[in-house]
Design an enzyme around this catalytic site. Structure first.
Site, PDB file in Angstrom:
ATOM      1  CD  GLU A  41       0.448  -9.222   1.772  1.00  0.00           C
ATOM      2  OE1 GLU A  41      -0.458  -8.434   1.443  1.00  0.00           O
ATOM      3  OE2 GLU A  41       0.238 -10.294   2.361  1.00  0.00           O
ATOM      4  N   PRO A  42       4.551  -5.251  -0.803  1.00  0.00           N
ATOM      5  CG  PRO A  42       6.788  -4.594  -1.134  1.00  0.00           C
ATOM      6  CD  PRO A  42       5.924  -5.563  -0.344  1.00  0.00           C
TER       7      PRO A  42
ATOM      8  N   GLY B  10       0.759  -1.244   0.000  1.00  0.00           N
ATOM      9  CA  GLY B  10       0.000   0.000   0.000  1.00  0.00           C
ATOM     10  C   GLY B  10       0.784   1.286   0.000  1.00  0.00           C
TER      11      GLY B  10
ATOM     12  NE  ARG C  63      -0.442   2.062  -6.034  1.00  0.00           N
ATOM     13  CZ  ARG C  63      -1.476   1.996  -6.867  1.00  0.00           C
ATOM     14  NH1 ARG C  63      -1.401   2.524  -8.063  1.00  0.00           N
ATOM     15  NH2 ARG C  63      -2.604   1.396  -6.502  1.00  0.00           N
TER      16      ARG C  63
ATOM     17  NE  ARG D 168      -3.099   2.736 -11.477  1.00  0.00           N
ATOM     18  CZ  ARG D 168      -2.863   3.982 -11.128  1.00  0.00           C
ATOM     19  NH1 ARG D 168      -2.305   4.811 -11.975  1.00  0.00           N
ATOM     20  NH2 ARG D 168      -3.151   4.420  -9.927  1.00  0.00           N
TER      21      ARG D 168
ATOM     22  CB  CYS E   4     -16.114   2.283 -29.363  1.00  0.00           C
ATOM     23  SG  CYS E   4     -15.337   2.077 -30.961  1.00  0.00           S
TER      24      CYS E   4
HETATM   25  C1  LIG Z   1      -3.129  -5.251  -3.857  1.00  0.00           C
HETATM   26  C2  LIG Z   1      -2.573  -5.815  -2.619  1.00  0.00           C
HETATM   27  C3  LIG Z   1      -1.256  -5.548  -2.240  1.00  0.00           C
HETATM   28  C4  LIG Z   1      -0.359  -4.601  -2.990  1.00  0.00           C
HETATM   29  O1  LIG Z   1      -0.748  -3.276  -2.832  1.00  0.00           O
HETATM   30  P1  LIG Z   1       0.187  -2.094  -3.377  1.00  0.00           P
HETATM   31  O2  LIG Z   1      -0.602  -0.884  -3.128  1.00  0.00           O
HETATM   32  O3  LIG Z   1       0.416  -2.357  -4.823  1.00  0.00           O
HETATM   33  O4  LIG Z   1       1.443  -2.129  -2.588  1.00  0.00           O
HETATM   34  C5  LIG Z   1      -0.754  -6.190  -1.120  1.00  0.00           C
HETATM   35  N1  LIG Z   1      -1.529  -7.037  -0.391  1.00  0.00           N
HETATM   36  C6  LIG Z   1      -2.805  -7.307  -0.717  1.00  0.00           C
HETATM   37  C7  LIG Z   1      -3.587  -8.243   0.114  1.00  0.00           C
HETATM   38  C8  LIG Z   1      -3.372  -6.700  -1.835  1.00  0.00           C
HETATM   39  O5  LIG Z   1      -4.651  -6.946  -2.138  1.00  0.00           O
END
Ligand SMILES: *Cc1c(COP(=O)(O)O)cnc(C)c1O
Length: 419
Positions: free
Chosen positions: A275-276, A239, A278, A314, A344
């Protein structure tokens, strides 16, 4: 920081001029810089050096197996949300004991495949899922390693379309049910709870929500241990936001993020998992498209390009902004225009009021920040082939996903004989 720079007036990916790639693969295409992917991974991981933390890359952000393989070699694990992503991660050589399986709904077949592979843990999001997982594990005569994904009820202050940690969002187990479910799971012979997980949203540009969530995670670990439960891992999700505008707000540094998390977790005796997605991939990729034509709509200038919302969704999906760069620099006066794709749909507009100097027919435009949730969200809407993906590493580049032919695109379709 990225590795897309101008040299002699031409935008390069590392040492490769973008027009060279365009000549080889055609347009539109995605291009990723290996140096940026490595750098982002290392900067993030270094903040946790020596702590035993696992950085599990969120595969849904950028799932090409070449990218997963590159990150796996750096030491990354994988955060997956489907059986397909499990298949990819394993194919890319990411060891199963570095894979965590997130997601609010998993099929029995997906659970079975992940148990067979021997993943590190399932992040379970409901009591119903816990029951289903126990059923699958029981049939296989194993105990499923899991973390309970709890909903910390923290407002991440991000766009509501990418917020996940408020109590009415669909994700996670309500906070006050976590202790009961964890203790029940611990008593079940087919379940092996090993930790707590959370993920509060995406593109978060303040550290405060992370600090709050980690603090709540810490409290929960302590509370569970107080009830006699073993807690080995604390998964804090992804996140962390990235800069999408070169002249815009600067998000927190990964090192500051790490410092806050470490202050709250170093003495806890748990394996911290992050869990990065982005953060690692976003600014490591460009989406490159060619100008088809210019169009004056009653005084409004449109530049129509050959990439569309099916390729980079996006802007249409979230109203997201992507900076645009002209691949060939020009001294012409900038003129205001809207940049739109050929699909379209009225929402197929990448950028309104962009300032372009020389968007002539055949000119290449590069949208920045397209590495994460770009290619992975693309579709073949309007029967447009998926844009190819190219990985650059220094002076080398390789096509890591080729553009399908029309034959390829129709290969799974059939007209029934009785028609
Ligand atoms: C989408 C997601 C992420 C990654 O989020 P980023 O904003 O891309 O870092 C990590 N963990 C879970 C459970 C997600 O759904």
């Amino acid at each position: 920081m990225d590795h897309f720079t101008y040299r002699d007036g031409v935008l390069h990916a590392e040492d490769v001029p973008l027009p060279l790639i365009a000549d080889e693969v055609g347009t539109p295409f995605y291009v990723y810089a290996a140096a940026t992917l490595r750098r982002h991974y290392r900067v993030f991981a270094e903040g946790f050096a020596g702590s035993g933390a696992l950085v599990a890359f969120a595969v849904k952000a950028l799932s090409n197996i070449a990218v997963l393989s590159l990150l796996g070699k750096e030491g990354a694990g994988a955060d997956i949300v489907s059986g397909g992503e499990l298949f990819r991660a394993l194919k890319a050589g990411i060891p199963a004991d570095r894979i965590v399986f997130s997601g609010v709904g998993k099929t029995r077949a997906e659970m079975k495949a992940a148990l067979e592979a021997g993943i590190l843990q399932f992040n379970v999001e409901s009591e119903a899922e816990l029951r289903q997982l126990a059923g699958v594990a029981e049939e296989m005569d194993v105990a499923a390693p899991l973390a309970l994904r709890v909903n910390p009820d923290v407002d991440a202050g991000t766009d509501t379309r990418i917020s996940t940690g408020r109590k009415n969002d669909k994700f996670g187990i309500p906070w006050d049910e976590a202790v009961r479910l964890y203790t029940e799971a611990a008593a079940h012979p087919s379940l092996a709870p090993r930790g707590i997980a959370m993920h509060i949203g995406s593109q978060i540009t303040s550290l405060m929500p992370f600090e709050k969530a980690a603090g709540r995670g810490r409290d929960l670990v302590t509370a569970l241990r107080g009830k006699g439960c073993e807690v080995a891992s604390l998964d804090l999700g992804g996140g962390l936001g990235i800069p999408y505008r070169q002249d815009g707000e600067v998000p927190p540094l990964p090192s500051d993020y790490a410092a806050i998390i470490r202050r709250l977790t170093d003495d806890l005796g748990v394996q911290v998992i992050m869990e990065p997605g982005r953060l690692i991939a976003g600014n490591a990729g460009l989406f490159v498209t060619e100008v088809l034509l210019q169009k004056d709509q009653d005084g409004t200038q449109y530049v129509i390009v050959d990439g569309g919302m099916n390729d980079l969704m996006r802007p249409a999906l979230y109203g997201s902004h992507h900076d645009v760069q002209e691949v060939a620099q020009s001294d012409a006066e900038p003129k205001s225009c809207h940049i739109a794709g050929p699909v379209c749909e009225s929402t197929d507009v990448f950028l309104r009021d962009a300032a372009l100097r020389d968007p002539k027919e055949g000119a290449l435009l590069a949208f920045r920040g397209a590495g994460a949730y770009g290619a992975t969200q693309s579709s073949q809407y309007n029967t447009r082939p998926l844009a190819p993906e190219v990985l650059v590493d220094g002076e080398r580049f390789a096509i890591i996903r080729k553009r399908p032919s029309y034959e390829d695109m129709l290969s799974g379709e059939a007209v029934p004989s009785w028609l």
